[in-house]
Structures are given as C-alpha cells and as structure tokens.
Scaffold this motif. Structure first.
Motif, PDB file in Angstrom:
ATOM      1  N   LEU A  26       0.848  -1.190   0.000  1.00  0.00           N
ATOM      2  CA  LEU A  26       0.000   0.000   0.000  1.00  0.00           C
ATOM      3  C   LEU A  26       0.886   1.243   0.000  1.00  0.00           C
ATOM      4  CD1 LEU A  26      -2.695   1.501   0.250  1.00  0.00           C
ATOM      5  CD2 LEU A  26      -2.627   1.068   2.717  1.00  0.00           C
ATOM      6  N   PRO A  27       0.878   2.006  -1.088  1.00  0.00           N
ATOM      7  CA  PRO A  27       1.659   3.253  -1.130  1.00  0.00           C
ATOM      8  C   PRO A  27       0.932   4.403  -0.465  1.00  0.00           C
ATOM      9  CG  PRO A  27       0.591   2.892  -3.234  1.00  0.00           C
ATOM     10  CD  PRO A  27       0.239   1.703  -2.379  1.00  0.00           C
ATOM     11  N   ALA A  28       1.654   5.462  -0.165  1.00  0.00           N
ATOM     12  CA  ALA A  28       1.042   6.674   0.358  1.00  0.00           C
ATOM     13  C   ALA A  28       0.096   7.256  -0.691  1.00  0.00           C
ATOM     14  CB  ALA A  28       2.117   7.684   0.732  1.00  0.00           C
ATOM     15  N   GLY A  29      -0.980   7.895  -0.218  1.00  0.00           N
ATOM     16  CA  GLY A  29      -1.908   8.540  -1.127  1.00  0.00           C
ATOM     17  C   GLY A  29      -2.876   7.601  -1.809  1.00  0.00           C
ATOM     18  N   GLN A  30      -3.104   6.430  -1.203  1.00  0.00           N
ATOM     19  CA  GLN A  30      -4.013   5.464  -1.824  1.00  0.00           C
ATOM     20  C   GLN A  30      -5.006   4.917  -0.800  1.00  0.00           C
ATOM     21  OE1 GLN A  30      -3.095   1.241  -3.611  1.00  0.00           O
ATOM     22  NE2 GLN A  30      -2.752   2.761  -5.233  1.00  0.00           N
ATOM     23  N   LEU A  31      -6.228   4.680  -1.255  1.00  0.00           N
ATOM     24  CA  LEU A  31      -7.306   4.122  -0.450  1.00  0.00           C
ATOM     25  C   LEU A  31      -7.535   2.693  -0.917  1.00  0.00           C
ATOM     26  CD1 LEU A  31      -9.433   4.911   1.723  1.00  0.00           C
ATOM     27  CD2 LEU A  31     -10.905   5.676  -0.141  1.00  0.00           C
ATOM     28  N   LEU A  32      -7.179   1.730  -0.067  1.00  0.00           N
ATOM     29  CA  LEU A  32      -7.208   0.316  -0.425  1.00  0.00           C
ATOM     30  C   LEU A  32      -8.279  -0.397   0.395  1.00  0.00           C
ATOM     31  CD1 LEU A  32      -6.003  -2.247  -1.790  1.00  0.00           C
ATOM     32  CD2 LEU A  32      -4.330  -2.313   0.074  1.00  0.00           C
ATOM     33  N   ALA A  33      -9.188  -1.101  -0.284  1.00  0.00           N
ATOM     34  CA  ALA A  33     -10.253  -1.848   0.380  1.00  0.00           C
ATOM     35  C   ALA A  33      -9.840  -3.304   0.542  1.00  0.00           C
ATOM     36  CB  ALA A  33     -11.547  -1.759  -0.418  1.00  0.00           C
ATOM     37  N   LEU A  34     -10.028  -3.825   1.757  1.00  0.00           N
ATOM     38  CA  LEU A  34      -9.791  -5.240   2.050  1.00  0.00           C
ATOM     39  C   LEU A  34     -11.153  -5.913   2.148  1.00  0.00           C
ATOM     40  CD1 LEU A  34      -7.992  -7.631   2.913  1.00  0.00           C
ATOM     41  CD2 LEU A  34      -8.059  -6.730   5.252  1.00  0.00           C
ATOM     42  N   ARG A 214      -8.099   0.896  -5.060  1.00  0.00           N
ATOM     43  CA  ARG A 214      -7.703  -0.482  -5.340  1.00  0.00           C
ATOM     44  C   ARG A 214      -8.370  -1.395  -4.328  1.00  0.00           C
ATOM     45  NH1 ARG A 214      -2.714  -0.890  -3.790  1.00  0.00           N
ATOM     46  NH2 ARG A 214      -2.242  -3.062  -3.317  1.00  0.00           N
ATOM     47  N   MET A 215      -8.505  -2.660  -4.672  1.00  0.00           N
ATOM     48  CA  MET A 215      -9.150  -3.616  -3.784  1.00  0.00           C
ATOM     49  C   MET A 215      -8.360  -4.916  -3.756  1.00  0.00           C
ATOM     50  SD  MET A 215     -12.938  -3.027  -5.389  1.00  0.00           S
ATOM     51  CE  MET A 215     -13.379  -1.368  -5.913  1.00  0.00           C
ATOM     52  N   ILE A 216      -8.362  -5.559  -2.577  1.00  0.00           N
ATOM     53  CA  ILE A 216      -7.847  -6.914  -2.460  1.00  0.00           C
ATOM     54  C   ILE A 216      -8.945  -7.747  -1.820  1.00  0.00           C
ATOM     55  CG2 ILE A 216      -5.391  -6.350  -2.387  1.00  0.00           C
ATOM     56  CD1 ILE A 216      -5.478  -6.429   0.607  1.00  0.00           C
ATOM     57  N   VAL A 217      -9.060  -8.992  -2.256  1.00  0.00           N
ATOM     58  CA  VAL A 217     -10.159  -9.846  -1.812  1.00  0.00           C
ATOM     59  C   VAL A 217      -9.604 -11.117  -1.183  1.00  0.00           C
ATOM     60  CG1 VAL A 217     -12.295 -11.016  -2.467  1.00  0.00           C
ATOM     61  CG2 VAL A 217     -11.579  -8.952  -3.695  1.00  0.00           C
ATOM     62  N   ALA A 219     -10.517 -14.927   0.659  1.00  0.00           N
ATOM     63  CA  ALA A 219     -11.491 -16.010   0.802  1.00  0.00           C
ATOM     64  C   ALA A 219     -10.793 -17.153   1.507  1.00  0.00           C
ATOM     65  CB  ALA A 219     -12.030 -16.460  -0.556  1.00  0.00           C
ATOM     66  N   ARG A 220     -11.379 -17.586   2.618  1.00  0.00           N
ATOM     67  CA  ARG A 220     -10.791 -18.656   3.432  1.00  0.00           C
ATOM     68  C   ARG A 220      -9.334 -18.380   3.779  1.00  0.00           C
ATOM     69  NH1 ARG A 220     -13.247 -24.326   0.961  1.00  0.00           N
ATOM     70  NH2 ARG A 220     -15.416 -23.919   1.550  1.00  0.00           N
ATOM     71  N   GLY A 221      -9.045 -17.137   4.064  1.00  0.00           N
ATOM     72  CA  GLY A 221      -7.718 -16.758   4.510  1.00  0.00           C
ATOM     73  C   GLY A 221      -6.701 -16.524   3.419  1.00  0.00           C
ATOM     74  N   GLU A 222      -7.068 -16.739   2.169  1.00  0.00           N
ATOM     75  CA  GLU A 222      -6.139 -16.556   1.061  1.00  0.00           C
ATOM     76  C   GLU A 222      -6.536 -15.356   0.219  1.00  0.00           C
ATOM     77  OE1 GLU A 222      -4.641 -20.126  -1.021  1.00  0.00           O
ATOM     78  OE2 GLU A 222      -6.198 -21.211   0.092  1.00  0.00           O
ATOM     79  N   LEU A 223      -5.531 -14.667  -0.317  1.00  0.00           N
ATOM     80  CA  LEU A 223      -5.784 -13.559  -1.222  1.00  0.00           C
ATOM     81  C   LEU A 223      -6.093 -14.135  -2.602  1.00  0.00           C
ATOM     82  CD1 LEU A 223      -3.828 -10.231  -1.339  1.00  0.00           C
ATOM     83  CD2 LEU A 223      -4.646 -11.289  -3.425  1.00  0.00           C
ATOM     84  N   ILE A 224      -7.300 -13.849  -3.107  1.00  0.00           N
ATOM     85  CA  ILE A 224      -7.709 -14.448  -4.376  1.00  0.00           C
ATOM     86  C   ILE A 224      -7.752 -13.455  -5.526  1.00  0.00           C
ATOM     87  CG2 ILE A 224      -9.038 -16.252  -3.221  1.00  0.00           C
ATOM     88  CD1 ILE A 224     -11.589 -14.655  -4.023  1.00  0.00           C
ATOM     89  N   ALA A 225      -7.749 -12.142  -5.221  1.00  0.00           N
ATOM     90  CA  ALA A 225      -7.826 -11.153  -6.292  1.00  0.00           C
ATOM     91  C   ALA A 225      -7.316  -9.816  -5.806  1.00  0.00           C
ATOM     92  CB  ALA A 225      -9.267 -11.013  -6.794  1.00  0.00           C
ATOM     93  N   GLU A 226      -6.810  -9.039  -6.746  1.00  0.00           N
ATOM     94  CA  GLU A 226      -6.299  -7.695  -6.444  1.00  0.00           C
ATOM     95  C   GLU A 226      -6.421  -6.846  -7.687  1.00  0.00           C
ATOM     96  OE1 GLU A 226      -2.193  -5.564  -4.737  1.00  0.00           O
ATOM     97  OE2 GLU A 226      -2.334  -7.750  -4.951  1.00  0.00           O
ATOM     98  N   GLY A 227      -6.878  -5.605  -7.525  1.00  0.00           N
ATOM     99  CA  GLY A 227      -6.977  -4.724  -8.679  1.00  0.00           C
ATOM    100  C   GLY A 227      -7.950  -3.593  -8.450  1.00  0.00           C
ATOM    101  N   ASP A 228      -8.254  -2.865  -9.536  1.00  0.00           N
ATOM    102  CA  ASP A 228      -9.221  -1.777  -9.433  1.00  0.00           C
ATOM    103  C   ASP A 228     -10.632  -2.340  -9.519  1.00  0.00           C
ATOM    104  OD1 ASP A 228      -9.657  -2.369 -12.111  1.00  0.00           O
ATOM    105  OD2 ASP A 228      -8.641  -0.580 -12.863  1.00  0.00           O
ATOM    106  N   GLY A 229     -11.615  -1.446  -9.486  1.00  0.00           N
ATOM    107  CA  GLY A 229     -12.996  -1.883  -9.450  1.00  0.00           C
ATOM    108  C   GLY A 229     -13.392  -2.746 -10.633  1.00  0.00           C
ATOM    109  N   ASP A 230     -12.988  -2.374 -11.837  1.00  0.00           N
ATOM    110  CA  ASP A 230     -13.347  -3.147 -13.021  1.00  0.00           C
ATOM    111  C   ASP A 230     -12.750  -4.553 -12.974  1.00  0.00           C
ATOM    112  OD1 ASP A 230     -14.823  -1.073 -14.072  1.00  0.00           O
ATOM    113  OD2 ASP A 230     -13.178  -0.293 -15.293  1.00  0.00           O
ATOM    114  N   ALA A 231     -11.478  -4.633 -12.557  1.00  0.00           N
ATOM    115  CA  ALA A 231     -10.830  -5.937 -12.488  1.00  0.00           C
ATOM    116  C   ALA A 231     -11.499  -6.837 -11.461  1.00  0.00           C
ATOM    117  CB  ALA A 231      -9.348  -5.760 -12.157  1.00  0.00           C
TER     118      ALA A 231
END
Length: 262
Positions: A26-34, A214-217, A219-231
């Motif tokens: 996560l860089p400075a100046g960014q809003l990241l959703a978990l 940006r968003m990271i998702v 599931a069951r404790g594992e990171l399954i996806a990362e990207g912007d809203g469209d991705a």
C-alpha cells in the motif's frame, strides 16, 4: 517503495488457518479496500498489521521498518492509526475534549497534568475537528451525537497522532447511505490532500466501488484477487465467492483475538 509492505503473513488458531500467506503493498496517497465474505480472514489480517495478533510467519513492514509483532502502542507511535467497527469515544466528554485527550496521549502527558485537560491543545483539537466537519459541534457531548457524527469524531481522534497509515475497520457500519458516502468522501479527501495511506474493510459495495483506488479480496484466509474496481467485478473467483450468489462458498469462522467473525 510502498509505505506498507505485507509479505506472506499467516495465522492459525487451533488448527483453523485464518490467514494463509497473504502479501500486498500500500503506497502513500491510496485508499485500499480489504474485502471478503464473513470468515475470510479480514479481522485477523487487520489485527496482525497493528500488533494485536502476532503472525505465525511472514512480515509486516511500515516505511521500510519491520514492525512484525510489535505492540499496538509502539506501532501507533510510528504513525499507524486505527478506527474500529464499534466507535470508541468517551460519551461523557464533549467532542472537543475527546480530541484533546488524544492529543495529550500523543504528547505523553495524560499523567503529567497540573492544569485541567481542557486547557491543553485546544487550537489543534479545533483544527482537527474542522478537518472532519465537526468544529461547530465541539462543545456538544458525544453521547447526544448522531452516529455518523460520532464516526467523524473518531476519525479526528485517529488523526490526532498525525498518522501516515490509517486502518479503518468497517468505518461506515451502522450508518445510513448518505452518511456512508459523506464519511468516505471525507476520507478520500484526506488521502489526497495529506498523502495518507488508508486500508479499510467494508461490506457496503456501493461505498467500496465509489471510493477505493484499489481492492484486495480474501477467501478462506487466502488472497484471491487484487486490482481496481473493473478488475474485481470481472474476476470469476470473486463473482463466485463474494459478489455473486456465493452458493459454492462455505464460510468458516474467522477466529481472532477479539473472538468475532470478519
């Protein structure tokens, strides 16, 4: 270099793999959703970032410094703030006094007072309340505020420590749609103007897609996806376990230090 660097953190509780080798930056100046359904591991992940839970493996680095397993207070003093799903303010105190207490804590003067606490840092407290749109209600008791306004006071308290990274756990929980959007618009403004890095969990998808860079998702404790809203919208696994019917996804408890699910 990103402000926050998470490298393969894992945590197991009683044989349950709550988080498994999760990595992101996560860089400075960014809003990241978990993001993630209940039981995905969000709360456990959050608790490892601010020191409430120590990872079994992996590392957490803040501004190049390894903070893995440090105490929450020590991490807070490095410039990592946090707000909670259930707001933590002093209901018996005024809005202004709540922020003044946070400033006294930052300066380590809570137990070194020769004058009433209300005499200290009044101007700075008012400035912080101005940032979150609560200056006009400075003298009101937190006990009589609308819930959305309490959330704004909590944000001012978090900003009192001049954080560079802000962790926000369900910041809009319990709020009406208009309140949710107003609060997250304010957070977005702070991110841009002060180059804050913000990581937040959120169940309201309208808020997430409207404001997250940006968003990271999980599931069951594992990171399954990362990207912007469209991705994220197009990701087939996310559609399966989170945004779609979710019928093929069986949730499990997110066992964490607080005992709740995430």
């Amino acid at each position: 270099m990103s402000l926050l660097q998470i490298d393969r953190i894992s945590k197991t509780f009683g044989g349950v793999q709550a988080v498994k080798e999760v990595s992101f930056e996560l860089p400075a100046g960014q809003l990241l959703a978990l993001l993630g359904p209940n039981g995905a591991g969000k709360s456990t992940c959050f608790n490892m970032l601010n020191g409430q839970t120590r990872p079994d493996s992996g590392s957490v680095r803040f501004d190049g410094r390894d903070i893995t397993g440090m105490r929450p207070r020590a991490i807070w003093r490095l410039g990592v703030g946090r707000t909670f799903q259930i707001s933590a303010t002093f209901a018996s105190m005024s809005v202004l006094e709540n922020v003044q207490m946070a400033l006294l804590s930052r300066e380590r003067k809570l137990f070194q007072l020769w004058r009433p606490a209300a005499c200290f840092y009044r101007d700075e407290a008012m400035q912080l309340l101005g940032q979150v749109g609560m200056a006009a209600q400075a003298q009101r008791s937190c006990a009589v505020l609308a819930y959305g306004d309490v959330k704004r006071v909590e944000l001012a308290i978090a900003l009192a420590n001049r954080p560079r990274l802000l962790l926000m756990d369900e910041p809009t929980a319990g709020m009406a749609p208009g309140e949710r959007n107003a609060l997250m618009a304010l957070v977005k403004q702070l991110v841009v103007e002060h180059q804050l890095a913000v990581l937040f969990t959120e169940h309201s998808m309208d808020v997430v897609f409207a404001f997250a860079d940006r968003m990271i998702v999980l599931a069951r404790g594992e990171l399954i996806a990362e990207g912007d809203g469209d991705a994220i919208r197009r990701h087939p696994r996310v559609q399966e376990v989170y945004l779609g019917s979710g019928k093929s996804f069986e949730t499990q408890p997110d066992v964490n230090a607080g005992g709740g699910a995430a």
